[in-house]
Enzyme design. Structure first.
Site, PDB file in Angstrom:
ATOM      1  N   ARG A   1      -1.772   0.250   5.583  1.00 16.40           N
ATOM      2  CA  ARG A   1      -3.387  -1.195   5.177  1.00 16.40           C
ATOM      3  C   ARG A   1      -1.490  -2.609   5.581  1.00 16.40           C
ATOM      4  NH1 ARG A   1      -3.112  -0.156  -1.256  1.00 16.40           N
ATOM      5  NH2 ARG A   1      -3.915   1.892  -0.332  1.00 16.40           N
ATOM      6  N   HIS A   2      -1.131  -2.447   5.501  1.00 15.29           N
ATOM      7  CA  HIS A   2       0.270  -3.140   5.953  1.00 15.29           C
ATOM      8  C   HIS A   2       0.916  -3.515   6.973  1.00 15.29           C
ATOM      9  CE1 HIS A   2       2.593  -1.770   3.127  1.00 15.29           C
ATOM     10  NE2 HIS A   2       1.995  -2.584   1.685  1.00 15.29           N
TER      11      HIS A   2
ATOM     12  N   ASP B   1       6.197  -6.708   2.554  1.00 17.33           N
ATOM     13  CA  ASP B   1       4.300  -6.631   2.822  1.00 17.33           C
ATOM     14  C   ASP B   1       3.016  -7.171   2.567  1.00 17.33           C
ATOM     15  OD1 ASP B   1       5.947  -4.405   2.342  1.00 17.33           O
ATOM     16  OD2 ASP B   1       5.277  -3.135   0.954  1.00 17.33           O
ATOM     17  N   HIS B   2       3.452  -8.390   1.971  1.00 19.10           N
ATOM     18  CA  HIS B   2       2.155  -9.096   2.158  1.00 19.10           C
ATOM     19  C   HIS B   2       2.005 -10.320   3.246  1.00 19.10           C
ATOM     20  CE1 HIS B   2       1.169  -6.341  -1.442  1.00 19.10           C
ATOM     21  NE2 HIS B   2       1.572  -7.090  -1.918  1.00 19.10           N
TER      22      HIS B   2
ATOM     23  N   HIS C   1       7.362  -1.057   3.292  1.00 22.43           N
ATOM     24  CA  HIS C   1       6.989  -0.018   2.618  1.00 22.43           C
ATOM     25  C   HIS C   1       5.672   0.434   3.969  1.00 22.43           C
ATOM     26  CE1 HIS C   1       4.315   2.036  -0.380  1.00 22.43           C
ATOM     27  NE2 HIS C   1       4.772   2.891   0.093  1.00 22.43           N
TER      28      HIS C   1
ATOM     29  N   ARG D   1      -7.449  -9.998   9.135  1.00 20.08           N
ATOM     30  CA  ARG D   1      -7.395 -10.721  10.147  1.00 20.08           C
ATOM     31  C   ARG D   1      -7.754  -9.822  11.578  1.00 20.08           C
ATOM     32  NH1 ARG D   1      -9.498 -14.924  12.128  1.00 20.08           N
ATOM     33  NH2 ARG D   1     -10.455 -15.475   9.885  1.00 20.08           N
TER      34      ARG D   1
ATOM     35  N   ASN E   1      10.437  -8.325   0.362  1.00 19.65           N
ATOM     36  CA  ASN E   1       9.563  -7.217  -0.083  1.00 19.65           C
ATOM     37  C   ASN E   1       8.210  -8.227   0.750  1.00 19.65           C
ATOM     38  OD1 ASN E   1       6.968  -6.221   0.135  1.00 19.65           O
ATOM     39  ND2 ASN E   1       7.641  -4.648  -1.335  1.00 19.65           N
TER      40      ASN E   1
ATOM     41  N   THR F   1      -1.753  -1.285  -5.121  1.00 20.27           N
ATOM     42  CA  THR F   1      -0.279  -1.165  -5.286  1.00 20.27           C
ATOM     43  C   THR F   1       0.384  -0.196  -5.333  1.00 20.27           C
ATOM     44  OG1 THR F   1       1.925  -2.408  -5.270  1.00 20.27           O
ATOM     45  CG2 THR F   1       0.431  -2.838  -7.324  1.00 20.27           C
ATOM     46  N   THR F   2       1.964   0.249  -5.266  1.00 23.05           N
ATOM     47  CA  THR F   2       1.916   1.240  -6.331  1.00 23.05           C
ATOM     48  C   THR F   2       2.071   1.399  -7.127  1.00 23.05           C
ATOM     49  OG1 THR F   2       4.100   1.014  -4.422  1.00 23.05           O
ATOM     50  CG2 THR F   2       4.440   3.169  -6.056  1.00 23.05           C
TER      51      THR F   2
ATOM     52  N   GLU G   1      10.647   1.442   2.442  1.00 21.36           N
ATOM     53  CA  GLU G   1      10.454   2.529   0.770  1.00 21.36           C
ATOM     54  C   GLU G   1       9.445   3.563   1.742  1.00 21.36           C
ATOM     55  OE1 GLU G   1       8.921  -1.275  -1.507  1.00 21.36           O
ATOM     56  OE2 GLU G   1       7.197   0.487  -1.871  1.00 21.36           O
TER      57      GLU G   1
ATOM     58  N   GLU H   1      15.540   3.143  -9.245  1.00 26.21           N
ATOM     59  CA  GLU H   1      15.428   0.982  -9.135  1.00 26.21           C
ATOM     60  C   GLU H   1      14.290   1.695 -10.387  1.00 26.21           C
ATOM     61  OE1 GLU H   1      13.213  -0.756  -5.359  1.00 26.21           O
ATOM     62  OE2 GLU H   1      11.687  -1.919  -6.796  1.00 26.21           O
TER      63      GLU H   1
ATOM     64  N   HIS I   1       8.812  -5.234  -9.413  1.00 28.92           N
ATOM     65  CA  HIS I   1       7.744  -4.426  -9.195  1.00 28.92           C
ATOM     66  C   HIS I   1       6.780  -5.837 -10.402  1.00 28.92           C
ATOM     67  CE1 HIS I   1       3.579  -2.506  -7.601  1.00 28.92           C
ATOM     68  NE2 HIS I   1       3.378  -3.710  -8.668  1.00 28.92           N
ATOM     69  N   GLY I   2       5.923  -6.862 -10.034  1.00 31.24           N
ATOM     70  CA  GLY I   2       5.642  -7.433 -11.252  1.00 31.24           C
ATOM     71  C   GLY I   2       6.585  -8.420 -11.102  1.00 31.24           C
TER      72      GLY I   2
ATOM     73  N   ARG J   1       2.700   2.365   4.553  1.00 30.92           N
ATOM     74  CA  ARG J   1       1.865   3.215   3.811  1.00 30.92           C
ATOM     75  C   ARG J   1       1.058   4.491   4.499  1.00 30.92           C
ATOM     76  NH1 ARG J   1       0.827   0.655  -2.032  1.00 30.92           N
ATOM     77  NH2 ARG J   1      -0.548   3.013  -2.215  1.00 30.92           N
TER      78      ARG J   1
ATOM     79  N   GLY K   1       8.294  -9.106  -3.978  1.00 24.27           N
ATOM     80  CA  GLY K   1       7.299  -9.386  -2.669  1.00 24.27           C
ATOM     81  C   GLY K   1       6.404 -10.077  -3.239  1.00 24.27           C
ATOM     82  N   HIS K   2       5.196 -10.337  -3.825  1.00 24.38           N
ATOM     83  CA  HIS K   2       3.968 -10.595  -3.570  1.00 24.38           C
ATOM     84  C   HIS K   2       4.180 -12.040  -4.549  1.00 24.38           C
ATOM     85  CE1 HIS K   2       0.307 -11.907  -5.655  1.00 24.38           C
ATOM     86  NE2 HIS K   2       0.109 -11.459  -4.284  1.00 24.38           N
TER      87      HIS K   2
HETATM   88  N1  PXP Z   1       9.590  -2.081  -5.455  1.00 25.28           N
HETATM   89  C1  PXP Z   1       7.836  -1.577  -5.374  1.00 25.28           C
HETATM   90  C2  PXP Z   1       8.980  -0.292  -5.210  1.00 25.28           C
HETATM   91  C3  PXP Z   1       6.787  -1.540  -4.964  1.00 25.28           C
HETATM   92  O1  PXP Z   1       6.646  -0.356  -4.231  1.00 25.28           O
HETATM   93  C4  PXP Z   1       6.830  -3.050  -5.084  1.00 25.28           C
HETATM   94  C5  PXP Z   1       5.518  -3.304  -4.949  1.00 25.28           C
HETATM   95  O2  PXP Z   1       5.504  -3.188  -3.147  1.00 25.28           O
HETATM   96  C6  PXP Z   1       8.108  -4.151  -5.328  1.00 25.28           C
HETATM   97  C7  PXP Z   1       9.572  -3.463  -5.611  1.00 25.28           C
HETATM   98  C8  PXP Z   1       8.008  -5.334  -5.389  1.00 25.28           C
HETATM   99  O3  PXP Z   1       6.657  -5.935  -6.604  1.00 25.28           O
HETATM  100  P1  PXP Z   1       6.269  -6.918  -6.816  1.00 25.28           P
HETATM  101  O4  PXP Z   1       5.279  -7.467  -4.843  1.00 25.28           O
HETATM  102  O5  PXP Z   1       4.909  -6.661  -7.694  1.00 25.28           O
HETATM  103  O6  PXP Z   1       6.967  -7.389  -6.341  1.00 25.28           O
END
Ligand code: PXP
Length: 249
Positions: free
Chosen positions: A56-57, A9-10, A50, A18, A7, A107-108, A77, A158, A199-200, A52, A221-222
């Site tokens: 925002r990103h 996004d970040h 994703h 910026r 992912n 975040t979600t 997403e 998921e 996620h996480g 949104r 992602g993160h």
């Molecule tokens: N899956 C979904 C559906 C999410 O919304 C996210 C967060 O954007 C992730 C996975 C990835 O989560 P993380 O950034 O905590 O790895």
């Protein structure tokens, strides 16, 4: 083999820190498209982004550029809104992941209430199927949501691993969350659903997740983007792939 969807996004979060509010096509660094290309070259099996509602990103232009640049599976997403469904049908990703979205959240936060929104989700699944796009529903590991997902027309769920991640530091609650994921994955598989998770997840909790059966893909992602700040994206992706290798399904 357990697959990795990165992912990105970040990468866009950092860019928007910026450049947010700046109009026009040209935007500065870092580029989510460059990150996607690097992740793919390092062995990622998919790229996730994703869009949104508040942009925002990831921005609309990123989605279009990613669709062109990504050769592996592009997982788009989105919230199940008319605007996002329109963009997805135009973009034609390999798969969409439908997520709940609240403006105030960082975040979600939770999973989708599939059981409470079945008619509208069914309509979206039908539209996606017609366009040749697979659908994944991001849900909490809950039997009621799994049952509803099996009736929605989606091919995948998921499983939301956020609670597992949050409780990882406490052996008792970690096992409770792991058991919920195991039960949901088994139940989903028995109903013919394919199972992803995300996620996480991070470099510390990943191998514990190997106890969950039937997983096809993890969306992460993160922690990968954060680790990439220190070691570079190719190495961050490869280190995650190495941890995923021992998965036996
Ligand atoms: N899956 C979904 C559906 C999410 O919304 C996210 C967060 O954007 C992730 C996975 C990835 O989560 P993380 O950034 O905590 O790895």
């Amino acid at each position: 083999m357990l697959k990795l969807g990165v992912n990105i996004d970040h990468v866009a979060t950092l860019r928007e820190a910026r450049y947010r509010g700046q109009q026009g096509q040209s935007r500065g660094e870092p580029s989510p498209v460059d990150a996607a290309i690097a992740a793919e070259a390092a062995g990622a099996h998919g790229i996730t982004a994703h869009l949104r509602e508040d942009r925002r990103h990831i921005l609309d232009a990123d989605i279009a550029a990613l669709r062109k640049a990504v050769n592996v599976r592009f997982n788009f997403e989105l919230a199940n809104t008319a605007e996002m469904v329109r963009i997805a049908l135009r973009t034609k990703p390999e798969i969409v992941c439908l997520v709940p979205e609240k403006r105030e959240e960082v975040t979600t936060e939770g999973g989708l209430d599939v059981a409470g929104q079945l008619p509208t989700l069914k309509r979206t699944c039908k539209k996606m199927a017609k366009a040749g796009i697979e659908v994944s529903l991001f849900i909490n590991p809950d039997a009621k949501q799994v049952d509803a997902s099996a009736r929605s027309g989606a091919q995948f769920i998921e499983l939301h691993t956020g609670q597992f991640g949050e409780h990882f530091g406490n052996a008792r609650t970690r096992q409770r969350e792991l058991n919920r994921l195991i039960a949901a994955a088994e139940h989903a598989h028995s109903l013919g659903l394919r199972v992803n998770a995300g996620h996480g997840l991070n470099y510390e909790n990943l191998t514990t997740l190997h106890a969950v059966p039937h997983l096809e893909e993890l969306n992460i992602g993160h922690c990968i983007i954060s680790h990439a700040v220190s070691v570079g994206l190719p190495r961050a992706v490869k280190e995650m792939l190495r941890l995923m290798k021992g998965y036996r399904g």
